[in-house]
Every structure is written in C-alpha cells, then in structure tokens.
Motif scaffolding. Sequence first.
Motif, mmCIF file in Angstrom:
data_model
loop_
_atom_site.group_PDB
_atom_site.id
_atom_site.type_symbol
_atom_site.label_atom_id
_atom_site.label_comp_id
_atom_site.label_asym_id
_atom_site.label_seq_id
_atom_site.Cartn_x
_atom_site.Cartn_y
_atom_site.Cartn_z
ATOM 1 N N ASP A 405 4.990 76.739 -24.947
ATOM 2 C CA ASP A 405 4.209 77.899 -25.377
ATOM 3 C C ASP A 405 3.475 78.589 -24.219
ATOM 4 O OD1 ASP A 405 4.825 76.328 -27.706
ATOM 5 O OD2 ASP A 405 3.418 77.580 -28.801
ATOM 6 N N GLY A 406 2.925 79.766 -24.524
ATOM 7 C CA GLY A 406 2.198 80.528 -23.522
ATOM 8 C C GLY A 406 0.788 80.048 -23.287
ATOM 9 N N ALA A 407 0.261 79.176 -24.142
ATOM 10 C CA ALA A 407 -1.101 78.680 -23.988
ATOM 11 C C ALA A 407 -1.222 77.298 -24.605
ATOM 12 C CB ALA A 407 -2.105 79.626 -24.637
ATOM 13 N N VAL A 408 -2.065 76.467 -23.997
ATOM 14 C CA VAL A 408 -2.414 75.168 -24.557
ATOM 15 C C VAL A 408 -3.935 75.058 -24.535
ATOM 16 C CG1 VAL A 408 -2.230 72.661 -24.385
ATOM 17 C CG2 VAL A 408 -0.268 74.100 -23.759
ATOM 18 N N PHE A 409 -4.524 74.772 -25.688
ATOM 19 C CA PHE A 409 -5.964 74.585 -25.801
ATOM 20 C C PHE A 409 -6.217 73.134 -26.202
ATOM 21 C CE2 PHE A 409 -5.803 79.015 -25.520
ATOM 22 C CZ PHE A 409 -7.087 79.570 -25.462
ATOM 23 N N VAL A 410 -7.073 72.467 -25.472
ATOM 24 C CA VAL A 410 -7.362 71.054 -25.724
ATOM 25 C C VAL A 410 -8.703 70.934 -26.437
ATOM 26 C CG1 VAL A 410 -7.694 68.780 -24.692
ATOM 27 C CG2 VAL A 410 -6.021 70.372 -23.703
ATOM 28 N N ASN A 411 -8.682 70.284 -27.592
ATOM 29 C CA ASN A 411 -9.877 70.102 -28.432
ATOM 30 C C ASN A 411 -10.517 71.443 -28.804
ATOM 31 O OD1 ASN A 411 -9.637 67.246 -28.352
ATOM 32 N ND2 ASN A 411 -10.609 67.243 -26.335
ATOM 33 N N SER A 412 -9.685 72.436 -29.030
ATOM 34 C CA SER A 412 -10.129 73.777 -29.396
ATOM 35 C C SER A 412 -9.014 74.488 -30.130
ATOM 36 C CB SER A 412 -10.515 74.570 -28.147
ATOM 37 O OG SER A 412 -10.779 75.922 -28.458
ATOM 38 N N LEU A 413 -9.398 75.490 -30.930
ATOM 39 C CA LEU A 413 -8.378 76.345 -31.511
ATOM 40 C C LEU A 413 -7.880 77.332 -30.461
ATOM 41 C CD1 LEU A 413 -10.046 79.060 -33.796
ATOM 42 C CD2 LEU A 413 -11.306 77.668 -32.173
ATOM 43 N N VAL A 414 -6.653 77.803 -30.611
ATOM 44 C CA VAL A 414 -6.104 78.831 -29.723
ATOM 45 C C VAL A 414 -6.819 80.144 -30.013
ATOM 46 C CG1 VAL A 414 -4.035 80.138 -29.091
ATOM 47 C CG2 VAL A 414 -3.876 77.679 -29.582
ATOM 48 N N LYS A 415 -7.271 80.825 -28.967
ATOM 49 C CA LYS A 415 -7.993 82.082 -29.139
ATOM 50 C C LYS A 415 -7.755 82.967 -27.928
ATOM 51 C CE LYS A 415 -12.083 79.568 -27.591
ATOM 52 N NZ LYS A 415 -13.407 79.054 -27.984
ATOM 53 N N SER A 416 -8.005 84.259 -28.111
ATOM 54 C CA SER A 416 -7.895 85.195 -27.001
ATOM 55 C C SER A 416 -9.271 85.364 -26.362
ATOM 56 C CB SER A 416 -7.357 86.540 -27.487
ATOM 57 O OG SER A 416 -8.138 87.043 -28.553
ATOM 58 N N ASP A 417 -9.264 85.564 -25.044
ATOM 59 C CA ASP A 417 -10.493 85.666 -24.260
ATOM 60 C C ASP A 417 -10.249 86.718 -23.193
ATOM 61 O OD1 ASP A 417 -12.389 85.207 -22.091
ATOM 62 O OD2 ASP A 417 -12.813 83.242 -22.965
ATOM 63 N N PRO A 418 -11.119 87.739 -23.074
ATOM 64 C CA PRO A 418 -10.888 88.786 -22.078
ATOM 65 C C PRO A 418 -10.671 88.274 -20.659
ATOM 66 C CG PRO A 418 -12.657 89.430 -23.550
ATOM 67 C CD PRO A 418 -12.325 87.999 -23.884
ATOM 68 N N ARG A 419 -11.190 87.097 -20.352
ATOM 69 C CA ARG A 419 -11.102 86.556 -18.998
ATOM 70 C C ARG A 419 -9.779 85.864 -18.698
ATOM 71 N NH1 ARG A 419 -16.578 83.323 -20.135
ATOM 72 N NH2 ARG A 419 -15.263 82.913 -21.967
ATOM 73 N N LEU A 420 -8.991 85.608 -19.758
ATOM 74 C CA LEU A 420 -7.760 84.827 -19.615
ATOM 75 C C LEU A 420 -6.548 85.618 -20.082
ATOM 76 C CD1 LEU A 420 -9.071 81.455 -21.101
ATOM 77 C CD2 LEU A 420 -8.642 81.934 -18.688
ATOM 78 N N TYR A 430 6.803 88.721 -24.852
ATOM 79 C CA TYR A 430 6.714 88.589 -23.398
ATOM 80 C C TYR A 430 5.675 89.554 -22.849
ATOM 81 C CZ TYR A 430 10.033 92.499 -23.887
ATOM 82 O OH TYR A 430 10.662 93.666 -24.251
ATOM 83 N N GLY A 431 5.304 89.302 -21.608
ATOM 84 C CA GLY A 431 4.223 90.072 -21.000
ATOM 85 C C GLY A 431 2.886 89.456 -21.358
ATOM 86 N N ARG A 432 1.837 89.942 -20.716
ATOM 87 C CA ARG A 432 0.510 89.399 -20.952
ATOM 88 C C ARG A 432 -0.521 90.497 -21.157
ATOM 89 N NH1 ARG A 432 3.249 85.868 -21.962
ATOM 90 N NH2 ARG A 432 3.214 83.679 -21.267
ATOM 91 N N GLU A 433 -1.467 90.209 -22.041
ATOM 92 C CA GLU A 433 -2.628 91.065 -22.236
ATOM 93 C C GLU A 433 -3.841 90.318 -21.686
ATOM 94 O OE1 GLU A 433 -1.650 93.475 -26.297
ATOM 95 O OE2 GLU A 433 -2.249 91.390 -26.535
ATOM 96 N N LEU A 434 -4.918 91.065 -21.422
ATOM 97 C CA LEU A 434 -6.200 90.500 -21.011
ATOM 98 C C LEU A 434 -6.129 89.875 -19.611
ATOM 99 C CD1 LEU A 434 -7.239 88.927 -24.446
ATOM 100 C CD2 LEU A 434 -7.832 91.182 -23.542
ATOM 101 N N GLY A 435 -7.303 89.526 -19.101
ATOM 102 C CA GLY A 435 -7.385 88.929 -17.781
ATOM 103 C C GLY A 435 -6.885 89.847 -16.680
ATOM 104 N N HIS A 436 -6.606 89.258 -15.526
ATOM 105 C CA HIS A 436 -6.051 89.999 -14.388
ATOM 106 C C HIS A 436 -4.648 90.503 -14.711
ATOM 107 C CE1 HIS A 436 -5.234 90.056 -9.742
ATOM 108 N NE2 HIS A 436 -5.229 91.243 -10.279
ATOM 109 N N GLU A 437 -3.865 89.628 -15.351
ATOM 110 C CA GLU A 437 -2.477 89.966 -15.648
ATOM 111 C C GLU A 437 -2.379 91.166 -16.582
ATOM 112 O OE1 GLU A 437 -2.757 85.838 -14.219
ATOM 113 O OE2 GLU A 437 -3.869 87.026 -15.702
ATOM 114 N N GLY A 438 -3.299 91.263 -17.548
ATOM 115 C CA GLY A 438 -3.237 92.330 -18.543
ATOM 116 C C GLY A 438 -3.423 93.718 -17.972
ATOM 117 N N ILE A 439 -4.275 93.853 -16.969
ATOM 118 C CA ILE A 439 -4.523 95.177 -16.405
ATOM 119 C C ILE A 439 -3.391 95.616 -15.478
ATOM 120 C CG2 ILE A 439 -5.784 94.549 -14.290
ATOM 121 C CD1 ILE A 439 -7.826 96.775 -15.058
#
Length: 451
Positions: A405-420, A430-439
């Motif tokens: 998968d595109g993300a793994v969260f440990v002891n947390s639910l999967v969520k979007s975060d502007p920093r990531l 495909y492609g990425r939103e948010l974070g450095h990659e998103g811009i």
Amino acid sequence: MAFQTQNPYTSETLNHFNPLNLSDIKNHITKAHQRFLKSKLKNPKHREEKMRGLAELLKQNKTKLAKQITLEMGKPIAEAVAEIEKCAWVCEFYAKNASSLLTTKTIKTDAKQSYVLKEPIGVILAIMPWNYPFWQVFRVIAPNLMLGNSVLIKHAPNVLGCGEMIQKLVEDAGFESHSVTHLIVEVDQIKKIINHNLIKGVTLTGSTKAGSIVASQAGKAIKKSVLELGGNNALVVFEDADLDKAAEICVKARFQNTGQSCIAGKRLLVHNTIYDKFLEKIKIHIQNLNIGNPLDETIDISVLARKDIAENLKSQLDKSVEMGAKIILGGQQDNTFFEPTLVENVSVDMPIFNEETFSPLLAVTSFKTEEEAIQLINHSNYGLGVSLFTKDNSKYKRLIPQIEDGAVFVNSLVKSDPRLPFGGTKHSGYGRELGHEGILEFANIKTVYIQ
C-alpha cells in the motif's frame, strides 16, 4: 437537465443548478488561463497572505460551511466542522511552507551554473467527490494556488452548494477572479474539457471506474493526471497489541463519516489467539455508537449520502452471507440508512472482503502467522493504506517493507495530513497529494544549465 441537491436525511430538495453550456465552459477555461498568465511569474510569497486569509475565512464560517456539508450529504455535523477546520490547516501549511518547498535547487555539475526550477503549468481540472466535499477540494486548491496554477472544480452533483461556497471563499480571500472556478457540467462534457488545449492537468478523487475513464482520456490527450481512487484498507491486530486502544481506533477508522471514506479500515484482520476477546471489545464500541439526525452534535452515525449506496452494500452483504459470512451486528437497510454492521467468517473470495464497501460495515477475518497476515493484507486490488496494531517495534519494521500500500500507520488509523504525501497503489490510483510531493504533481520541474 438541471441538477437537484437533496437532503439524504429528510429527502427535502435543497436547490436546483443549471449546467453550463459548452460556450460558457470554454469562456471559463480561457479566463482561468488568463489569470494563470498573470500569476505564474509571481513568487509564492505574493500569495501567502491570501492563503492565510482563506484559512481564517474557513475558521470564521465553519458553522455555516459545515451545515452545508451535512445538509447535502448527511455527514454528522461534528465531523463536518472538523472537516472545515482541516481545510484551514492545509491552507496554513502551504501558506507557511510553499516558498521553501518550491525553492530553486542548485545542482553541482560541469556547467558554470545548473539549477532546477519548480514552476506552475496552467489550468488544472479537479474532478471531486461528495464524501469530503470541502477537504478533497482544498487539498487540491491549496498547493496549486500557492504554486500559481488555476483550478477548475467539477464537483459531485449532490454537493454543488459546497462547490459554490468554495469558489466564493477563494474570491473573498482576495485571490484573482478565476483562480478557482466551480464548473457545473454534465458528465459527457468532461472529455471535452480534458481535451481543451488550455487544460494542462487532471486530478480525480472518486471510484476506480471513473478514474480509469478519466485517466484514459487524459492519457490520450498527453496530459498529466493524479488519481485518488477506492480502497479497502486492512486493520491488522496482532496478539501483542493494546486491545482496548486498538478496538477504539478500529471502530473510529471504520465508522467515521458513516463509513463513506476511501481510507476507512474496511477489513479487520485479527490474530486467532485474541480473536474472541477482541471481537467482544469491537462489538461494545459499535453498540455504543450514537445514531440519529446528522445535525445533532452528539451523534456518530447517520444516513448514507444516497439510497443507491445503501442498496449496493445490501447486495454485497447478501452475497457474502450466501457464501458463508455471519452477521454479528446490524445488517438492515432502510432507505438511505444502513445499520452499523459487523460480519465475521469472511473469506477472501467474498464481496465484502475483495470489493470496496463504502458504508458502515466491518468485515472480520482471523489469521495465525505474520506470513498469513501479509498475504491477507496484499490480497486486494486496492492499495491505499494499512493499520498495524502491535507493541513490537521489530515486528512492524519487519512487516512494513512487505506491504504494497501507499501508507502504513502503526497503532493509528490511516489518515491524511497536510505535512505528509497521500496516495495509493494498484487500483487505488497513482500520484500524490499533500506534503512536498503534492505541490510538485502539477509543477514543471525545469532544468537550467549554463555553460
């Protein structure tokens, strides 16, 4: 044909919207391009104040904006308020960080000077979904406005009032006219928009089917696309997990937004040694969910956005039960309402395991070994994210590289975060939103070499 928005809780008609004709659409595209030409040479610092102002407008008007979300698609009002607050956060993040994220990078080569520029490319078409009608849009427009692109929003037909509000917010924040334009259009007009010579990129959040169609159209036109599509994320609970914490998080991961989320944890994989004990904890949390009018601030679960979504889940559930799945809780549908549902004895060939269930249903499967857990996680055409619950650091470090998968969260639910960065693999897009990659997704990464 006019569009009609409807309150899914009361069935009340909210508003009517007339679609634009082709001439009007072309005019909006041209004006968005003209705005881009004026904006593209300006440093992102020129837009920081406006973006901070947009964040403030969101916070100041969050009650009114949240109510619009709830009326049009039934999101519990407390979650709708949180959605608006998150939109303000992404605006603040890019206002603060865009200049550094887009800074010119000097590269040492055999030239006298060589460097890399990150520049806007033009008008971007954003085809947006109804389940997070503000957040999905703002995670596109915040980075692209700071970069210098113009954005056309094609919003979902049942949340057109939200689309209108978003355009007005951007204008009220001081951005130039046609920085963001809400286009009310028929589906058969989208291909013509993508093929317009002034459209430089397309981003879509929606179903895998819609993504495939849009990607093929964008590809044929040789235009960049970013797709954020469906998912059936796994929640994996190992024998050494904090079971009380894991149960609370798993229920939130599955039932927030009444289960209507691409990143919701839809498949619960539980180690066989704790299976019965953990399921009892899950049952208690589900039974304690408050159900009712989405405008009630105390409720956790309400109606689904449309009746056909509830009907589709009923079909998926009925087929799975015929194949041997066992309903522990819920399972009943009434118009747009579907009971919070817990199902066990779920195997990999069942619809509720291998398809996306965009509704309040949690499908449970047991496993015995780490190897079996990895096989179950990856046994999916989707690949948005996975949650692992374990206290063993060596275990998650060992497992993460094996997960597709595109993300793994440990002891947390999967969520979007502007920093990531946020995005998936396989049929999740495909492609990425948010974070450095998103811009940078809709940036021209320009090499400059001076000898």
